[in-house]
Design a protein around this motif. Structure first.
Motif, PDB file in Angstrom:
ATOM      1  N   ASP A   1     -15.291 -22.126  -0.320  1.00 51.04           N
ATOM      2  CA  ASP A   1     -16.337 -21.712  -1.248  1.00 51.04           C
ATOM      3  C   ASP A   1     -16.497 -20.201  -1.170  1.00 51.04           C
ATOM      4  O   ASP A   1     -16.083 -19.598  -0.194  1.00 51.04           O
ATOM      5  N   LYS A   2     -17.127 -19.659  -2.132  1.00 51.75           N
ATOM      6  CA  LYS A   2     -17.517 -18.249  -2.039  1.00 51.75           C
ATOM      7  C   LYS A   2     -18.431 -17.898  -3.189  1.00 51.75           C
ATOM      8  O   LYS A   2     -18.599 -18.702  -4.116  1.00 51.75           O
ATOM      9  N   CYS A   3     -18.965 -16.685  -3.136  1.00 50.99           N
ATOM     10  CA  CYS A   3     -19.830 -16.178  -4.204  1.00 50.99           C
ATOM     11  C   CYS A   3     -19.097 -16.247  -5.530  1.00 50.99           C
ATOM     12  O   CYS A   3     -17.928 -15.885  -5.618  1.00 50.99           O
TER      13      CYS A   3
ATOM     14  N   MET B   1     -20.813  -9.383  -1.159  1.00 48.31           N
ATOM     15  CA  MET B   1     -20.556 -10.705  -1.726  1.00 48.31           C
ATOM     16  C   MET B   1     -19.106 -10.678  -2.176  1.00 48.31           C
ATOM     17  O   MET B   1     -18.414  -9.681  -1.937  1.00 48.31           O
ATOM     18  N   CYS B   2     -18.629 -11.711  -2.811  1.00 46.30           N
ATOM     19  CA  CYS B   2     -17.266 -11.636  -3.324  1.00 46.30           C
ATOM     20  C   CYS B   2     -17.199 -10.491  -4.312  1.00 46.30           C
ATOM     21  O   CYS B   2     -18.067 -10.333  -5.166  1.00 46.30           O
ATOM     22  N   MET B   3     -16.176  -9.669  -4.194  1.00 42.14           N
ATOM     23  CA  MET B   3     -16.064  -8.459  -5.007  1.00 42.14           C
ATOM     24  C   MET B   3     -15.432  -8.748  -6.368  1.00 42.14           C
ATOM     25  O   MET B   3     -15.262  -7.845  -7.166  1.00 42.14           O
ATOM     26  N   HIS B   4     -15.025  -9.976  -6.584  1.00 43.97           N
ATOM     27  CA  HIS B   4     -14.354 -10.344  -7.835  1.00 43.97           C
ATOM     28  C   HIS B   4     -13.318  -9.289  -8.210  1.00 43.97           C
ATOM     29  O   HIS B   4     -13.366  -8.696  -9.288  1.00 43.97           O
ATOM     30  N   CYS B   5     -12.411  -9.090  -7.265  1.00 42.38           N
ATOM     31  CA  CYS B   5     -11.400  -8.041  -7.394  1.00 42.38           C
ATOM     32  C   CYS B   5     -10.571  -8.210  -8.667  1.00 42.38           C
ATOM     33  O   CYS B   5     -10.292  -9.324  -9.098  1.00 42.38           O
ATOM     34  N   ASP B   6     -10.179  -7.077  -9.241  1.00 40.26           N
ATOM     35  CA  ASP B   6      -9.283  -7.147 -10.396  1.00 40.26           C
ATOM     36  C   ASP B   6      -7.861  -7.442  -9.965  1.00 40.26           C
ATOM     37  O   ASP B   6      -7.067  -7.975 -10.735  1.00 40.26           O
ATOM     38  N   LYS B   7      -7.517  -7.056  -8.732  1.00 38.77           N
ATOM     39  CA  LYS B   7      -6.212  -7.445  -8.192  1.00 38.77           C
ATOM     40  C   LYS B   7      -6.481  -8.273  -6.939  1.00 38.77           C
ATOM     41  O   LYS B   7      -6.295  -7.806  -5.824  1.00 38.77           O
ATOM     42  N   PRO B   8      -6.956  -9.478  -7.116  1.00 36.45           N
ATOM     43  CA  PRO B   8      -7.474 -10.238  -5.965  1.00 36.45           C
ATOM     44  C   PRO B   8      -6.368 -10.775  -5.059  1.00 36.45           C
ATOM     45  O   PRO B   8      -5.543 -11.575  -5.513  1.00 36.45           O
ATOM     46  N   PRO B   9      -6.332 -10.330  -3.817  1.00 40.25           N
ATOM     47  CA  PRO B   9      -5.334 -10.853  -2.891  1.00 40.25           C
ATOM     48  C   PRO B   9      -5.469 -12.355  -2.686  1.00 40.25           C
ATOM     49  O   PRO B   9      -4.469 -13.050  -2.473  1.00 40.25           O
ATOM     50  N   CYS B  10      -6.687 -12.863  -2.780  1.00 41.72           N
ATOM     51  CA  CYS B  10      -6.890 -14.297  -2.574  1.00 41.72           C
ATOM     52  C   CYS B  10      -6.178 -15.107  -3.644  1.00 41.72           C
ATOM     53  O   CYS B  10      -5.648 -16.185  -3.380  1.00 41.72           O
ATOM     54  N   VAL B  11      -6.137 -14.581  -4.861  1.00 43.64           N
ATOM     55  CA  VAL B  11      -5.472 -15.304  -5.944  1.00 43.64           C
ATOM     56  C   VAL B  11      -3.961 -15.242  -5.765  1.00 43.64           C
ATOM     57  O   VAL B  11      -3.257 -16.224  -5.981  1.00 43.64           O
TER      58      VAL B  11
ATOM     59  N   CYS C   1      -8.304 -12.271   2.100  1.00 47.50           N
ATOM     60  CA  CYS C   1      -9.446 -11.512   1.578  1.00 47.50           C
ATOM     61  C   CYS C   1      -9.891 -10.450   2.578  1.00 47.50           C
ATOM     62  O   CYS C   1     -10.344 -10.783   3.665  1.00 47.50           O
ATOM     63  N   PRO C   2      -9.766  -9.181   2.243  1.00 40.12           N
ATOM     64  CA  PRO C   2     -10.125  -8.138   3.206  1.00 40.12           C
ATOM     65  C   PRO C   2     -11.640  -7.984   3.370  1.00 40.12           C
ATOM     66  O   PRO C   2     -12.081  -7.277   4.268  1.00 40.12           O
ATOM     67  N   TYR C   3     -12.411  -8.625   2.502  1.00 37.29           N
ATOM     68  CA  TYR C   3     -13.865  -8.469   2.564  1.00 37.29           C
ATOM     69  C   TYR C   3     -14.541  -9.616   3.306  1.00 37.29           C
ATOM     70  O   TYR C   3     -15.762  -9.685   3.361  1.00 37.29           O
ATOM     71  N   SER C   4     -13.764 -10.527   3.850  1.00 37.31           N
ATOM     72  CA  SER C   4     -14.287 -11.666   4.611  1.00 37.31           C
ATOM     73  C   SER C   4     -15.427 -12.358   3.884  1.00 37.31           C
ATOM     74  O   SER C   4     -16.468 -12.624   4.464  1.00 37.31           O
ATOM     75  N   THR C   5     -15.246 -12.654   2.618  1.00 40.27           N
ATOM     76  CA  THR C   5     -16.372 -13.248   1.900  1.00 40.27           C
ATOM     77  C   THR C   5     -16.199 -14.743   1.665  1.00 40.27           C
ATOM     78  O   THR C   5     -17.101 -15.383   1.153  1.00 40.27           O
ATOM     79  N   ARG C   6     -15.036 -15.265   2.021  1.00 43.21           N
ATOM     80  CA  ARG C   6     -14.825 -16.689   1.744  1.00 43.21           C
ATOM     81  C   ARG C   6     -15.307 -17.533   2.912  1.00 43.21           C
ATOM     82  O   ARG C   6     -15.195 -17.125   4.061  1.00 43.21           O
ATOM     83  N   VAL C   7     -15.826 -18.684   2.602  1.00 42.58           N
ATOM     84  CA  VAL C   7     -16.290 -19.589   3.651  1.00 42.58           C
ATOM     85  C   VAL C   7     -15.625 -20.946   3.455  1.00 42.58           C
ATOM     86  O   VAL C   7     -15.200 -21.287   2.356  1.00 42.58           O
TER      87      VAL C   7
ATOM     88  N   LEU D   1     -14.240 -12.899 -13.416  1.00 42.81           N
ATOM     89  CA  LEU D   1     -14.692 -13.740 -12.314  1.00 42.81           C
ATOM     90  C   LEU D   1     -13.504 -14.380 -11.604  1.00 42.81           C
ATOM     91  O   LEU D   1     -12.573 -14.856 -12.240  1.00 42.81           O
ATOM     92  N   VAL D   2     -13.577 -14.363 -10.283  1.00 46.40           N
ATOM     93  CA  VAL D   2     -12.585 -15.059  -9.468  1.00 46.40           C
ATOM     94  C   VAL D   2     -13.272 -16.326  -8.960  1.00 46.40           C
ATOM     95  O   VAL D   2     -14.279 -16.238  -8.256  1.00 46.40           O
ATOM     96  N   LEU D   3     -12.791 -17.470  -9.364  1.00 51.21           N
ATOM     97  CA  LEU D   3     -13.464 -18.721  -8.998  1.00 51.21           C
ATOM     98  C   LEU D   3     -12.520 -19.655  -8.248  1.00 51.21           C
ATOM     99  O   LEU D   3     -11.313 -19.425  -8.192  1.00 51.21           O
TER     100      LEU D   3
HETATM  101  S1  SF4 Z   1     -12.543 -13.546  -2.301  1.00 49.42           S
HETATM  102 FE1  SF4 Z   1     -12.110 -11.543  -1.469  1.00 49.42          FE
HETATM  103  S2  SF4 Z   1     -10.149 -10.956  -2.295  1.00 49.42           S
HETATM  104 FE2  SF4 Z   1     -10.882 -12.658  -3.518  1.00 49.42          FE
HETATM  105  S3  SF4 Z   1     -11.888 -11.683  -5.239  1.00 49.42           S
HETATM  106 FE3  SF4 Z   1     -13.467 -12.074  -3.695  1.00 49.42          FE
HETATM  107  S4  SF4 Z   1     -13.554 -10.197  -2.493  1.00 49.42           S
HETATM  108 FE4  SF4 Z   1     -11.656 -10.104  -3.692  1.00 49.42          FE
END
Ligand code: SF4
Ligand code: SF4
Lengths: 334, 434
Positions: free
Chosen positions: A230-232, A137-147, A180-186, A162-164
């Protein structure tokens, strides 16, 4: 489709109390545990609590302070719950691809289309090693590349980890998805067909009573917006009601554990563990750690497996591992 | 003064021929078709494309990168060659500036076309955050557009003044050119200002031009993706942009020479020189290509390996070799021989270089997206591949037609070859003293 009945509802509050997940109670419990005097009568109602040290104690209810609501008056969606750091632990040894997490997540977030926020991957590190099922699911990264890459601050990170996504802000450039390297975004490629609209509105009304706005990042997917991402979201609307995220409660195998890293406690509703101890004993790890994204989701390796990989294959269809939620269209077809 | 009159006669803008009208009509038709498709995209969402959650960028973004690449030529021809004193390029400067302006405008539009919520475009300015490479792109593209427009407009001032007099029989045209010339009269002071401004602009545009392309490269390189995760990307993109831009100039100058009978001004020597320049640029780009693919291919780490295997042997192999061999190696070989540098072969090479450059951008964008770190599973079969839908193609052709239409219109109303500068170089400039 009355979601509330079909979904087993385990009170986060109960577990929370047991797990000492809520800081205030934890502190109160510690105090209570130390001050237990013999003064209380045998009739008084008692409650089981876990001290910060990890031992269970029974204390009279009167000794426990009521905690203030998680979300007080000046709760800001973009700032999040104070003094929290939400984490998830996924025990790969227990996953048998039952996919109940996906179904529950899709249903409660009104996710349409062929994708899902939560995916169960069929993984095999090398030809010789054993295959296993890996939910992501979304990993809610502490250093989120998406942000980092979002040009308009539509994707943001809160103090509780939480990354929202603010769907009212997103311009649909999809750069965050590329990052996002985890391909969790849709992405909502078209107008989402989110099932019975009345139901969504009912839910929304209920949400609004609790102070949520429409399209709040706090309740992603209600309803989704065309042309945005959207994402988790780790179900902040559930945390808010002091319940566990939908995937955690839906999993029949107790694969998902949710909790607070500051409290050092995670629970799947039935069992509760010290996060640090659990990760240490079971050699917990995170996905793609080498990228430096610092995910908030930990995995326990699929060793000493409780379930057979083959069992999950029955549920596996390569191209439709995602069960769609009910939409007016496909209910009519039935 | 006789020579000057002839010169003006030759170079002044001419009315469309029948062919010109047909061509313009055709471009407008393509653009209308694209607008219709874009309307559907606005109404139904990006679902009309073949992009999905994995191939989340497609032909639009490739096209964007292509336009950015083409636009770099403006600074190559006008600034670099001008500053290095290569006078032979004077007849080509206006063509390249026109191409640069057309390409950068369409690059900006293409980005909007790719957006899921174009209605929120203003958020980029009201909520923009400098940490995002997209904002760097917005900043640098708008700067480049402004400088390019100035660099196109400034050298036109004396030409407009000349045209004002030339069209004195045609009242409206004369009036317009007069207005556009901003009262240019060729005084010493004006000349000094003019030369100085052009010099400053020429110097300014170089870092901005490098910036725009490097930033576009960073757009990819700053993500965690095998295939994009490369420190080589900035110079690699710049080298590729020079190749594409030079190819575009050659193609367009060939057409204009034919259609406007400019054989005396755009000579075989120009094609020869452009041919040599193109070889040099192609070699440079080839060098960066070797860097880009050899190093990861030598190591073949798991993620890069999947990506490179698809490029070298998998479903992208045919396109990959076509682009590398057809779009780079063949032009190098042909253009190395003096015979290959006659106008026609140079034109053909220029054209295939541009085509190759377009597909090369596609090869940079698409395959990487389809090779993420975690395998693509649980999604419909069609999500594993990407090939643009018909509507996507029409919209893309619409943007290409848009660029060509801007070029066509500018060519219709401004002198393709700078009259004033050419006259100066030929020593027949009018010396007007007011
Ligand atoms: S969308 Fe991807 S990069 Fe962003 S917090 Fe979730 S897992 Fe991490
Ligand atoms: S798609 Fe939306 S959330 Fe993602 S980077 Fe663009 S604006 Fe931000």
């Amino acid at each position: 489709m009355e979601e509330k009945n079909t979904n087993p509802r385990r009170k986060f509050l109960d577990t929370g109390l047991k797990a000492g997940l809520l800081t205030a109670i934890g502190a109160a419990a510690a105090k209570a545990a130390m001050n237990i005097d013999k003064a209380y009568s045998a009739e008084e109602e008692t409650i089981e609590l876990m001290t910060p040290g990890g031992t269970l104690v029974e204390v009279p209810v009167s000794q426990v302070e009521e905690i203030p609501e998680l979300k007080d008056g000046d709760y800001k969606v973009r700032e999040g719950f104070p003094n929290r750091k939400f984490v998830m632990v996924v025990d790969l040894a227990r996953c048998k691809n039952a996919k109940k997490c996906i179904t529950a997540c899709n249903k409660t977030h009104f996710i349409t289309g062929e994708n899902a926020w939560l995916k169960v991957y069929k993984m095999q590190e090398s030809e010789k090693s054993a295959p296993y099922w890996q939910p992501t699911m979304c990993m809610h990264c502490d250093k989120p590349p998406c942000v980092k890459v979002c040009p308009v601050d539509a994707t943001f990170k809160r103090q509780d980890g939480l990354v929202l996504i603010d769907n009212e802000r997103c311009i649909g450039c999809r750069f965050c998805m590329a990052a996002c390297p985890y391909s969790t975004r849709v992405f909502n490629w078209e107008e989402p067909k989110q099932g019975e609209m009345t139901e969504i509105y009912l839910q929304m009304e209920e949400m609004e009573h609790m102070g949520h706005e429409m399209h709040s990042p706090d309740y992603a997917g209600l309803p989704s917006l065309k042309g945005t991402v959207d994402k988790c979201d780790f179900c902040p609307h559930m945390i808010d009601q002091e319940e566990l995220p939908h995937c955690v409660t839906a999993c029949p195998n107790g694969v998902f554990f949710f909790g607070d890293a500051y409290e050092d406690t995670v629970t799947n509703g039935d069992e509760t563990f010290r996060l640090s101890k659990l990760l240490e004993e079971k050699a917990g790890y995170r996905l793609l750690e080498n990228l430096g994204t610092e995910p908030s989701v930990y995995y326990l390796p699929p060793s000493d497996r409780l379930v057979n990989f083959e069992e999950g294959l029955e549920n596996y269809t390569e191209y439709e591992s995602v069960e769609k939620p009910e939409t007016p269209e496909n209910t009519e077809e039935l | 003064m006789k020579d000057l009159n002839n010169l003006i006669q030759d170079l002044a803008p001419k009315k469309f021929t029948v062919l010109g009208k047909v061509w313009t009509g055709f471009l407008i038709l393509v653009i209308i078709a694209a607008l219709v498709c874009y309307y559907f995209q606005l109404r139904d969402g990006l679902i009309i494309t073949e992009m999905r959650d994995y191939a989340l960028w497609g032909v639009y973004i490739s096209n964007f990168v292509f336009f950015v690449a083409i636009s770099l030529v403006g600074s190559l021809m006008t600034a670099i060659l001008r500053l290095s004193g290569a006078n032979w390029s004077t007849p080509l400067t206006r063509i390249s500036e026109i191409i640069a302006v057309a390409a950068i405008i369409m690059a900006g539009l293409t980005i909007i076309i790719d957006m899921g919520r174009p209605d929120r475009i203003l958020y980029l300015f009201t909520h923009g955050r400098l940490q995002s490479p997209i904002i760097w792109d917005v900043v640098v593209i708008s700067t480049y557009l402004v400088i390019s427009l100035l660099l196109l407009y400034y050298p036109l001032l004396p030409d407009f003044a000349i045209l004002k007099r030339y069209f004195s029989k045609n009242g409206t045209a004369s009036k317009w050119y007069g207005k556009l010339s901003l009262n240019w009269s060729g005084t010493e002071q004006q000349n000094k200002l003019y030369n100085k401004s052009i010099r400053i602009l020429s110097i300014m545009i170089i870092p901005v031009a490098f910036g725009i392309h490097t930033v576009t490269a960073w757009l990819f390189a700053t993500t965690y993706r095998p295939g994009w995760d490369s420190t080589n990307f900035g110079p690699y993109f710049i080298a590729g942009a020079f190749v594409a831009g030079a190819g575009a100039v050659i193609t367009i100058m060939f057409f204009l020479r034919k259609s406007h009978g400019l054989e005396n001004y755009i000579t075989d020597a120009h094609f020869d020189k452009m041919g040599k320049l193109l070889v040099l640029l192609c070699l440079l780009y080839l060098y960066f290509n070797v860097n880009e693919y050899l190093v990861p291919a030598y190591k073949m780490t798991v993620e890069e390996g999947v990506h490179l295997n698809e490029l070298f042997l998998g479903q992208y192999a045919a396109l990959f070799y076509l682009v590398i061999v057809g779009g780079l190696i063949v032009p190098i070989i042909v253009l190395l021989s003096p015979k290959g540098r006659k106008p026609f072969p140079v034109f053909i090479m220029g054209m295939i270089v541009v085509l190759g450059a377009w597909w090369k951008r596609y090869l940079i964008v698409t395959p990487t997206l389809l090779h993420p770190f975690l395998p693509i599973q649980g999604v419909p079969e069609s999500w594993h591949h990407y090939y643009p839908s018909t509507m996507e193609w029409i919209i893309t052709f619409g943007t290409l037609a848009g660029a060509l239409l801007i070029i066509t219109i500018l060519v219709r109303y401004v002198p393709i070859i700078p009259i004033h500068e050419t006259a100066e170089e030929m020593g027949i400039a009018e010396t007007e003293k007011n």
